[in-house]
Design an enzyme around this catalytic site. Structure first.
Site, PDB file in Angstrom:
ATOM      1  N   LEU A 155      44.291  48.150  53.188  1.00 20.56           N
ATOM      2  CA  LEU A 155      43.323  47.080  53.416  1.00 20.56           C
ATOM      3  C   LEU A 155      42.456  47.335  54.638  1.00 20.56           C
ATOM      4  CD1 LEU A 155      45.691  44.068  52.727  1.00 20.56           C
ATOM      5  CD2 LEU A 155      43.831  44.839  51.263  1.00 20.56           C
ATOM      6  N   SER A 213      46.136  47.799  66.111  1.00 18.19           N
ATOM      7  CA  SER A 213      47.592  47.704  66.113  1.00 18.19           C
ATOM      8  C   SER A 213      48.263  48.447  64.973  1.00 18.19           C
ATOM      9  CB  SER A 213      48.016  46.232  66.059  1.00 18.19           C
ATOM     10  OG  SER A 213      47.506  45.625  64.890  1.00 18.19           O
ATOM     11  N   GLY A 214      47.484  49.091  64.105  1.00 21.68           N
ATOM     12  CA  GLY A 214      48.066  49.837  63.008  1.00 21.68           C
ATOM     13  C   GLY A 214      47.298  49.650  61.713  1.00 21.68           C
ATOM     14  N   LYS A 223      51.539  44.671  57.372  1.00 27.47           N
ATOM     15  CA  LYS A 223      50.996  45.407  58.516  1.00 27.47           C
ATOM     16  C   LYS A 223      52.045  46.388  59.006  1.00 27.47           C
ATOM     17  CE  LYS A 223      48.274  43.608  61.614  1.00 27.47           C
ATOM     18  NZ  LYS A 223      47.728  42.813  62.748  1.00 27.47           N
ATOM     19  N   ASP A 246      41.322  37.293  71.348  1.00 25.36           N
ATOM     20  CA  ASP A 246      40.362  38.166  70.660  1.00 25.36           C
ATOM     21  C   ASP A 246      39.631  37.410  69.553  1.00 25.36           C
ATOM     22  OD1 ASP A 246      38.998  40.540  70.261  1.00 25.36           O
ATOM     23  OD2 ASP A 246      40.525  41.401  68.949  1.00 25.36           O
TER      24      ASP A 246
END
Length: 351
Positions: A65, A70-71, A87, A180
């Site tokens: 996706l 963060s990955g 995730k 954020d």
């Protein structure tokens, strides 16, 4: 199938110091080829790693996706037929497994219609997988200033603004700082209801040496002036970012490009803490309606649009002490009788 950027696909579990202190029940055990494994609160499912791995077809690129700070995130279908987003976190030497588990436990209890829900997790060795609800529509940035995309009506924009405000107010109520806020971190579900994602990232990336929002220059315009100097995330910095997000949604443009287009250099904006020169001048001349996205072709209630823009200006002012709390922002957005203070002139920010 719509592709959803990673940066908006979930709630980070790597910002423990942003959360209020709570007692956390933890259990630890050894499994999976001798690697460390652990369990958070029993109330959140601890999925078998192999099940999630299989659900993504072994992290096949066709199910990817997006890729973010963060990955990577993948679309997956669990054995019971539930579609989720998984995730796969990047390795983070700054965090102990205990800290990660505490964050998983805390965030698992955060439930609000305007926040992306964490559904479970899995740990194998040093690898951490987080399971989130799957949100079918794209992020907000895919509908603002992008050609060949459906135009968001005024009602849709207003609902997105209010939904985001409610989600952020709930986080602040729970002593959680987002850190954020930007277009890419606002997911839109099938009804275009806003769901705030990726809260809790700020502390993690500051400790890791990367300031959230600065990896991509397009996000600089969202950061409060004080964050460019001190770098730390606060509720007041969140409120500033939300104010800039309001301006984005109403004008239909990205914050940093908008500032450049109106002749207010981004460097001046960063170092002086000035808002948009053009929007401020429109405010003074009582012509704020000229800032509204021309794609709406005048199909919006002028009084409401002016009120929302005014709220954006009040939130995104240089002085953090003058920014209203999110609970007050929600009231101003939803109660037409609630007074909105006039925004002060965007005074220079002292370096």
């Amino acid at each position: 199938m719509v592709s959803v950027p990673l940066s908006i696909l979930g709630v980070s579990v790597l910002g423990a110091s942003c959360f209020a202190a709570k007692n956390v029940k933890e259990k630890r055990k050894e499994k999976h080829n001798g690697g460390p494994s652990a369990s958070a609160n029993e109330s959140i499912p601890n999925f078998e790693y192999e099940e999630l791995e299989s659900a993504t077809n072994y992290f096949d690129q066709s199910n990817k996706l997006g890729l973010g700070e963060s990955g990577s995130a993948y679309k997956a279908v669990l054995s019971d037929g539930t579609t989720v987003a998984i995730k796969r976190l990047s390795n983070n030497p700054m965090q102990s497994m205990d800290a990660v588990l505490k964050d998983v436990d805390l965030i698992s209890g955060i439930q609000h219609p305007n926040l992306v829900q964490l559904l479970g997790y899995s740990i194998k060795g040093s690898e951490i997988l987080l399971v989130y609800e799957y949100v079918p529509n794209e992020s907000l940035d895919h509908f603002l200033g992008i050609a060949n995309k459906p135009i968001l009506s005024w009602d849709m924009r207003k609902n997105i603004i209010v939904g985001t405000a409610k989600g952020l107010a709930y986080l602040h109520q729970e002593s959680i700082i987002h850190g954020d806020i930007k277009q890419r971190n606002i997911l839109l579900d099938e009804n275009f209801t806003a769901k705030v994602a990726d809260f809790g990232l700020a502390r993690f990336f500051q400790e890791g040496g990367t300031r959230v929002g600065t990896a991509d220059g397009r996000n600089l315009g969202y950061l409060a002036p004080e964050r460019h100097i001190r770098g730390n995330s606060t509720e007041k910095a969140d409120i500033y970012s939300f104010g800039m997000l309001i301006i984005d949604i109403v004008t239909g443009k990205g914050t940093a490009p908008f500032l450049r287009n109106v002749g207010c250099s981004l460097q001046t904006f960063i170092t002086k803490g000035e808002l948009s020169c053009q929007i401020w001048s429109f405010y003074l001349s009582d012509n704020l309606a000229e800032c509204v996205d021309p794609k709406l072709r005048g199909k919006f209630p002028k009084r409401d649009a002016l009120r929302v823009l005014n709220i954006g200006l009040v939130c995104a002012q240089a002085s953090d002490e003058l920014r209203p709390p999110m609970s007050k922002v929600v009231k101003m957005l939803t109660d037409g009788n609630c007074a909105i203070p006039p925004p002060p002139h965007p005074a220079p920010f002292d370096l």
